[in-house]
Write a protein that holds these residues in place. Structure first.
Motif, PDB file in Angstrom:
ATOM      1  N   THR A 175      -1.151   1.512  11.720  1.00 31.68           N
ATOM      2  CA  THR A 175      -0.509   2.283  10.647  1.00 31.68           C
ATOM      3  C   THR A 175      -0.697   1.579   9.309  1.00 31.68           C
ATOM      4  OG1 THR A 175       1.147   3.213  12.150  1.00 31.68           O
ATOM      5  CG2 THR A 175       1.663   3.249   9.798  1.00 31.68           C
ATOM      6  N   LEU A 176      -0.519   0.260   9.310  1.00 29.91           N
ATOM      7  CA  LEU A 176      -0.723  -0.510   8.088  1.00 29.91           C
ATOM      8  C   LEU A 176      -2.178  -0.439   7.637  1.00 29.91           C
ATOM      9  CD1 LEU A 176       0.178  -2.451   5.889  1.00 29.91           C
ATOM     10  CD2 LEU A 176      -0.091  -4.337   7.518  1.00 29.91           C
TER      11      LEU A 176
ATOM     12  N   THR B 147      -2.720   2.830   6.048  1.00 28.65           N
ATOM     13  CA  THR B 147      -2.070   2.863   4.735  1.00 28.65           C
ATOM     14  C   THR B 147      -2.905   2.131   3.689  1.00 28.65           C
ATOM     15  OG1 THR B 147       0.111   2.939   5.780  1.00 28.65           O
ATOM     16  CG2 THR B 147       0.026   2.270   3.465  1.00 28.65           C
TER      17      THR B 147
ATOM     18  N   MET C 294      -5.673   4.220   2.523  1.00 30.27           N
ATOM     19  CA  MET C 294      -5.273   5.316   1.639  1.00 30.27           C
ATOM     20  C   MET C 294      -4.905   4.847   0.236  1.00 30.27           C
ATOM     21  SD  MET C 294      -2.986   7.679   4.201  1.00 30.27           S
ATOM     22  CE  MET C 294      -2.558   8.771   2.846  1.00 30.27           C
ATOM     23  N   ILE C 295      -4.209   3.694   0.153  1.00 31.95           N
ATOM     24  CA  ILE C 295      -3.692   3.293  -1.157  1.00 31.95           C
ATOM     25  C   ILE C 295      -4.723   2.524  -1.984  1.00 31.95           C
ATOM     26  CG2 ILE C 295      -1.332   3.216  -0.277  1.00 31.95           C
ATOM     27  CD1 ILE C 295      -1.514   0.162  -0.381  1.00 31.95           C
TER      28      ILE C 295
ATOM     29  N   HIS D 116     -10.069   2.018  11.204  1.00 34.22           N
ATOM     30  CA  HIS D 116      -8.844   2.687  11.637  1.00 34.22           C
ATOM     31  C   HIS D 116      -9.178   3.833  12.586  1.00 34.22           C
ATOM     32  CE1 HIS D 116      -5.571   5.723  11.100  1.00 34.22           C
ATOM     33  NE2 HIS D 116      -4.833   4.649  11.317  1.00 34.22           N
TER      34      HIS D 116
END
Length: 215
Positions: A108-109, A112, A115-116, A172
């Motif tokens: 999940t990290l 993230t 994405m960021i 991922h």
């Protein structure tokens, strides 16, 4: 390289942190999700031999459960084998939930970060363009060095965000697919054990292990 990162401004610092975190997660998951560690190729045959020899006691079950994710599923089936075929399969499915959760740790990290990172790069781009326009507003284009600094900040942060995001996103998605493949293989082997325990399948452990290892 350092000068290029420095020219990107303070937003290069969170991008640098994101790149280090992403690399650490990728390497850690590569080590943890090795197929031979998650689903040892000879485990089912070893368990079946122990059952036939009558060596499967409580201590052996605990070792099996703690040894690998596949061992955890097999142990769940063995513990509940006396309750019937359907309940045994349900216990394996219940045991699979925490196994999947553990295998997906940190993903999940990683997603993230994928994405960021481009958003951080885009923010740096906006800030760099604003700086460039402020230079133009304050003194026209009489100071090309200051103008170039704003443009450089815009380009470097964008490149940095994309540089972090691409491998993070690729890995991922790869790990999610890899985990699905491992779970299918492990559940098949666990169900085969249940079928063998209840006499619903001919015992061909070696063949099942070869197929599990090649999945």
């Amino acid at each position: 390289m350092f000068e290029m990162m420095k020219s990107g401004g303070y937003l290069m610092l969170p991008l640098l942190v994101a790149s280090v975190l992403a690399l650490a997660i990728i390497l850690e998951r590569a080590w943890t999700l090795r197929r031979r560690r998650v689903s040892p190729p000879q485990l089912l045959s070893q368990v079946w031999k122990q059952l036939q020899a009558g060596d499967m006691n409580a201590d052996q079950l605990r070792l099996l459960q703690a040894g690998s994710p596949l061992g955890s599923l097999l142990a769940a089936g063995l513990i509940n084998a006396r309750h019937g075929r359907e309940l045994t399969k349900e216990s394996i499915e219940d045991a699979a939930t925490p196994v999947v959760h553990e295998m997906e740790r940190y993903l999940t990290l990683l997603g993230t970060l994928a994405m960021i990172s481009p958003l951080l790069g885009l923010l740096g781009t906006v800030i760099g363009i604003i700086d460039a326009f402020l230079v133009v507003t304050a003194g026209g284009i009489s100071d090309p060095t200051a103008l170039a600094g704003g443009i450089s900040k815009a380009l470097v942060t964008t490149a940095g965000g994309i540089f972090v995001a691409i491998p993070a996103m690729i890995m991922h998605r790869y790990y999610l697919r890899h985990i699905q493949s491992l779970m299918v293989s492990m559940e098949q082997q666990a169900v085969k054990l249940v079928d063998m325990l209840h006499g619903d399948r001919e015992v061909d452990v070696a063949d099942s292990q070869r197929r599990g290892a090649g999945a």
